[in-house]
Design an enzyme around this catalytic site. Structure first.
Site, PDB file in Angstrom:
ATOM      1  N   CYS A 113      42.592  17.077  36.327  1.00  0.00           N
ATOM      2  CA  CYS A 113      43.989  17.495  36.413  1.00  0.00           C
ATOM      3  C   CYS A 113      44.648  16.817  37.620  1.00  0.00           C
ATOM      4  O   CYS A 113      44.171  16.955  38.753  1.00  0.00           O
ATOM      5  CB  CYS A 113      44.070  19.011  36.548  1.00  0.00           C
ATOM      6  SG  CYS A 113      45.725  19.587  36.902  1.00  0.00           S
ATOM      7  N   CYS A 164      48.349  24.374  31.689  1.00  0.00           N
ATOM      8  CA  CYS A 164      48.571  23.830  33.024  1.00  0.00           C
ATOM      9  C   CYS A 164      49.836  22.969  33.027  1.00  0.00           C
ATOM     10  O   CYS A 164      49.969  22.065  32.195  1.00  0.00           O
ATOM     11  CB  CYS A 164      47.364  22.995  33.443  1.00  0.00           C
ATOM     12  SG  CYS A 164      47.616  22.184  35.025  1.00  0.00           S
ATOM     13  N   LYS A 198      60.424  55.229  49.540  1.00  0.00           N
ATOM     14  CA  LYS A 198      59.512  54.237  50.120  1.00  0.00           C
ATOM     15  C   LYS A 198      59.654  54.227  51.632  1.00  0.00           C
ATOM     16  O   LYS A 198      60.764  54.304  52.161  1.00  0.00           O
ATOM     17  CB  LYS A 198      59.837  52.851  49.566  1.00  0.00           C
ATOM     18  CG  LYS A 198      59.789  52.773  48.029  1.00  0.00           C
ATOM     19  CD  LYS A 198      58.500  52.215  47.538  1.00  0.00           C
ATOM     20  CE  LYS A 198      58.438  50.736  47.784  1.00  0.00           C
ATOM     21  NZ  LYS A 198      57.264  50.124  47.150  1.00  0.00           N
ATOM     22  N   TYR A 225      48.193  61.327  38.305  1.00  0.00           N
ATOM     23  CA  TYR A 225      49.432  61.999  38.696  1.00  0.00           C
ATOM     24  C   TYR A 225      50.330  62.433  37.542  1.00  0.00           C
ATOM     25  O   TYR A 225      51.330  63.077  37.776  1.00  0.00           O
ATOM     26  CB  TYR A 225      50.233  61.145  39.674  1.00  0.00           C
ATOM     27  CG  TYR A 225      50.430  59.712  39.248  1.00  0.00           C
ATOM     28  CD1 TYR A 225      49.759  58.677  39.893  1.00  0.00           C
ATOM     29  CD2 TYR A 225      51.280  59.392  38.202  1.00  0.00           C
ATOM     30  CE1 TYR A 225      49.933  57.374  39.517  1.00  0.00           C
ATOM     31  CE2 TYR A 225      51.460  58.078  37.805  1.00  0.00           C
ATOM     32  CZ  TYR A 225      50.781  57.075  38.472  1.00  0.00           C
ATOM     33  OH  TYR A 225      50.954  55.784  38.089  1.00  0.00           O
ATOM     34  N   ASP A 270      49.139  53.392  46.760  1.00  0.00           N
ATOM     35  CA  ASP A 270      49.332  51.946  46.654  1.00  0.00           C
ATOM     36  C   ASP A 270      48.060  51.317  46.094  1.00  0.00           C
ATOM     37  O   ASP A 270      47.208  50.837  46.828  1.00  0.00           O
ATOM     38  CB  ASP A 270      49.648  51.387  48.048  1.00  0.00           C
ATOM     39  CG  ASP A 270      50.362  50.062  47.972  1.00  0.00           C
ATOM     40  OD1 ASP A 270      50.727  49.642  46.850  1.00  0.00           O
ATOM     41  OD2 ASP A 270      50.556  49.437  49.023  1.00  0.00           O
ATOM     42  N   CYS A 330      43.206  26.345  36.033  1.00  0.00           N
ATOM     43  CA  CYS A 330      43.093  25.121  35.256  1.00  0.00           C
ATOM     44  C   CYS A 330      41.684  24.599  35.527  1.00  0.00           C
ATOM     45  O   CYS A 330      41.323  24.342  36.674  1.00  0.00           O
ATOM     46  CB  CYS A 330      44.127  24.097  35.703  1.00  0.00           C
ATOM     47  SG  CYS A 330      43.812  22.475  34.984  1.00  0.00           S
ATOM     48  N   LYS A 332      52.748  58.381  47.041  1.00  0.00           N
ATOM     49  CA  LYS A 332      52.794  57.227  46.144  1.00  0.00           C
ATOM     50  C   LYS A 332      51.627  56.333  46.532  1.00  0.00           C
ATOM     51  O   LYS A 332      51.664  55.645  47.553  1.00  0.00           O
ATOM     52  CB  LYS A 332      54.128  56.499  46.290  1.00  0.00           C
ATOM     53  CG  LYS A 332      54.345  55.426  45.251  1.00  0.00           C
ATOM     54  CD  LYS A 332      55.792  54.956  45.271  1.00  0.00           C
ATOM     55  CE  LYS A 332      56.067  53.915  44.209  1.00  0.00           C
ATOM     56  NZ  LYS A 332      55.219  52.737  44.282  1.00  0.00           N
ATOM     57  N   CYS A 391      48.557  19.128  33.630  1.00  0.00           N
ATOM     58  CA  CYS A 391      47.756  18.344  32.680  1.00  0.00           C
ATOM     59  C   CYS A 391      47.780  18.900  31.267  1.00  0.00           C
ATOM     60  O   CYS A 391      47.239  18.286  30.349  1.00  0.00           O
ATOM     61  CB  CYS A 391      46.308  18.248  33.171  1.00  0.00           C
ATOM     62  SG  CYS A 391      45.445  19.825  33.122  1.00  0.00           S
TER      63      CYS A 391
HETATM   64  S1  IVH Z   1      54.968  58.640  38.539  1.00  0.00           S
HETATM   65  C1  IVH Z   1      57.207  58.310  34.664  1.00  0.00           C
HETATM   66  N1  IVH Z   1      53.496  59.281  40.598  1.00  0.00           N
HETATM   67  O1  IVH Z   1      54.166  53.831  41.481  1.00  0.00           O
HETATM   68  C2  IVH Z   1      56.195  58.446  35.745  1.00  0.00           C
HETATM   69  N2  IVH Z   1      53.763  56.961  40.114  1.00  0.00           N
HETATM   70  O2  IVH Z   1      57.145  52.680  40.237  1.00  0.00           O
HETATM   71  C3  IVH Z   1      56.296  57.315  36.691  1.00  0.00           C
HETATM   72  N3  IVH Z   1      52.504  55.482  41.623  1.00  0.00           N
HETATM   73  O3  IVH Z   1      53.955  52.355  38.355  1.00  0.00           O
HETATM   74  C4  IVH Z   1      55.186  57.187  37.647  1.00  0.00           C
HETATM   75  N4  IVH Z   1      51.605  57.066  42.862  1.00  0.00           N
HETATM   76  O4  IVH Z   1      51.739  52.884  39.471  1.00  0.00           O
HETATM   77  C5  IVH Z   1      53.999  58.265  39.868  1.00  0.00           C
HETATM   78  N5  IVH Z   1      52.183  60.023  42.366  1.00  0.00           N
HETATM   79  C6  IVH Z   1      52.678  59.018  41.638  1.00  0.00           C
HETATM   80  C7  IVH Z   1      52.381  57.675  41.921  1.00  0.00           C
HETATM   81  C8  IVH Z   1      52.959  56.662  41.142  1.00  0.00           C
HETATM   82  C9  IVH Z   1      51.694  55.753  42.654  1.00  0.00           C
HETATM   83  C10 IVH Z   1      52.830  54.108  41.165  1.00  0.00           C
HETATM   84  C11 IVH Z   1      52.688  53.906  39.686  1.00  0.00           C
HETATM   85  C12 IVH Z   1      54.038  53.474  39.191  1.00  0.00           C
HETATM   86  C13 IVH Z   1      54.781  53.135  40.446  1.00  0.00           C
HETATM   87  C14 IVH Z   1      56.207  53.660  40.343  1.00  0.00           C
END
Ligand code: IVH
Length: 538
Positions: free
Chosen positions: A434, A413, A321, A217, A115, A429, A113, A416
């Site tokens: 302000c 804002c 996570k 992905y 970041d 702003c 995943k 203001c």
């Molecule tokens: S799949 C329906 N694969 O993580 C498909 N997401 O909450 C859903 N992300 O908004 C996403 N690496 O920005 C998928 N290998 C990966 C990912 C990935 C990062 C992010 C993506 C998404 C959030 C998931």
């Protein structure tokens, strides 16, 4: 003889091939000199024959100076987020449930995943036609011109049907560290924030200066070329999209044809997931980019369709996570702060909660982007952590107990009423008069890390400002503090203390005075350079 049109096409193809080899496959196919020769020739032709220049030419990757306010546009695919878990046993439980339901559908693809900043790229007739941020999942900001500057983004692909791909824009860790070294005065919080801000710059020529990269992905095809996710990934890779190398395939069958595309194939694997989680967990710090977990996806696209979606996420995928949340609480309100430079910062007012020994009741939400990524609204139940053990941060929405949709920042804002302007990921702003900005500037001046006028705390300055006694910095030194006699909380002793601390502040070094003024771009470092060279403010 070759027509100019054909030569331009040839040069574009060659440069695209070289960019892909270098930025996607990390296997250069030509020398810098050869590359420059092709590139310069293409520039010459495009200058001479502007009508033949293609808007997707690789020469456009340098971006332009045209100000682009990144208009909102609708997504043509649903851009959902993922359900999350924090525990390997939750993850295996989820996988087992799917095994039980579909004993034959027991292949999973596991992806890091990434970041970074989510993006959706739309292609038609083989060309990149638009790139949108995720936004709220239905509409995003059009960042096409910015995305085109990123060399690992294919501008043209050998696939003529409509195609959308989801991916993540990121900044490699070493490039991030190098940038932070260069900008010692202005450290960026982390690669993700920098990437999110960079793709939202208003001038694409500025975006071109950031070391942005892409991983994709998910592919969304009009007509499915394959009925397995892994085959789609393989196809996307062949089309020139950068695919993450750590993608793993958990399968109970022998598959020899994937070994070239995917380094990690695990056979017979319901149980191998812990092994993979542990392996990636160990490798995490040595990866060249930040990851915050893993995404586990069902491989069979027909089964995906059967499982479908909840309101927020697909039932066929889950994110694991690495970091568990620290404390759970409720967002009771979101308030808007206006900084001394006009920056608008939304702040979550939390139902007070204990985290690692102290009570937390507020956490910054940074900007609209951050709120949208969390899908946060007032009333939601959230997990809150302390980043670096100090700064409270809302990490996740645990349940959407509040209003639907994500909270939207005001367009004017709150202090203001002036219309706010976007710059990168933030709203500003721009009204110099302000009240909130002026007050924040006064408070900054007197604060401990600046002029350190201890008797003038934030509350006192707010009082003096509201009464009209002190409106600008010089008023600190001209106001007759004896006029405070008779106001509640201002006894003789207090007034004397204020007068004394104002006097004391007059002997602060010039350098401190200079940066306490809070002039744009004059921080501690610049002030120090200036005062070394110039003796006084003139
Ligand atoms: S799949 C329906 N694969 O993580 C498909 N997401 O909450 C859903 N992300 O908004 C996403 N690496 O920005 C998928 N290998 C990966 C990912 C990935 C990062 C992010 C993506 C998404 C959030 C998931």
């Amino acid at each position: 003889m070759r027509s100019v049109h054909d030569e331009i096409k040839y040069l574009m193809d060659e440069i695209n091939r070289a960019d892909r080899a270098y930025y996607v496959d990390s296997k250069p196919v030509m020398s810098n000199a050869e590359y420059d020769k092709l590139y310069n020739r293409l520039l010459v032709l495009e200058n001479e024959y502007p009508l033949l220049a293609d808007s997707n030419s690789p020469t456009k990757r340098i971006g332009s100076d045209i100000t682009n306010d990144l208009p909102e546009k609708s997504h043509t695919i649903p851009v959902l987020s993922l359900d999350k878990c924090y525990d390997v046993s939750e993850l295996t439980g989820w996988m087992r449930k799917i095994y039980l339901k579909y004993p034959e559908g027991n292949d999973f693809v596991v992806e890091p995943k990434i970041d970074g900043a989510g993006v959706v790229l739309y292609y038609n007739e083989g060309k990149l036609v638009s790139a949108l941020t995720r936004g709220d999942g239905y509409t995003g900001n059009d960042i096409t011109a910015n995305i085109k500057t990123i060399k690992s983004v294919p501008l043209e692909i050998d696939y003529k049907e409509e195609l959308a791909v989801r991916g993540e824009i990121y900044i490699p860790k070493d490039e991030f560290d190098a940038l932070n070294k260069k900008n010692a005065d202005n450290n960026y919080a982390n690669p993700r924030n920098l990437a999110s801000g960079a793709v939202r710059r208003q001038k694409s020529s500025e975006v071109a200066g950031y070391p942005l990269r892409l991983f994709i992905y998910e592919g969304f095809f009009k007509e499915l070329p394959h009925d397995k996710h892994i085959d789609n990934l393989k196809l996307l890779k062949e089309l020139g999209f950068p695919l993450n190398e750590e993608v793993a395939f958990l399968t109970n069958k022998q598959h020899f044809d994937y070994s070239k595309t995917f380094k990690k194939i695990f056979i017979n694997t319901a149980d191998k997931i812990d092994e993979y989680v542990a392996m990636i967990g160990n490798a995490r710090s040595s990866l060249q980019y930040e990851i915050d977990g893993l995404v586990i996806k069902l491989n069979d696209l027909n089964l995906r369709e059967e499982l479908g979606f909840t309101q927020h996420h697909p039932r066929w995928a889950i994110a694991y996570k690495f970091e568990a949340p620290n404390s759970i609480t409720v967002v009771e309100d979101i308030i808007i702060q206006v900084g001394r430079g006009g920056r608008i910062t939304p702040v979550a007012v939390l139902k007070p909660v204990k985290i690692a020994g102290s009570t937390v009741s507020r956490a910054t939400l940074h900007n609209q982007l951050y709120i949208d990524e969390l899908e946060l609204n007032i009333g939601d139940t959230v997990s809150v952590s302390k980043r670096g053990d100090v700064i409270p941060a809302v990490e996740e929405v645990i349940s959407h107990t509040g209003a639907t949709g994500s909270y939207k920042l005001p367009q004017n804002c709150p202090s203001c009423g002036t219309a706010l302007l976007a710059d990168g990921a933030h709203l500003f702003c721009r009204n110099d008069n302000c009240p909130q900005k002026q007050l924040a500037g006064l408070q900054y001046f007197a604060a401990r890390t600046q002029m350190d006028i201890e008797t003038l705390g934030d509350k006192t300055i707010e009082f003096l400002y509201e009464k009209g006694f002190i409106k600008k910095i010089s008023d600190f030194y001209t106001f007759d503090y004896n006029k405070l006699e008779g106001f509640e909380g201002f006894k003789d002793k207090k007034i004397n203390n204020i007068i004394q601390s104002i006097e004391r502040s007059k002997s602060k070094p010039f350098k401190i005075l200079l940066y306490s003024l809070g002039l744009k771009d004059i921080g501690e470092k610049v002030a120090s350079l200036l005062t070394d060279k110039f003796r006084n403010i003139d």
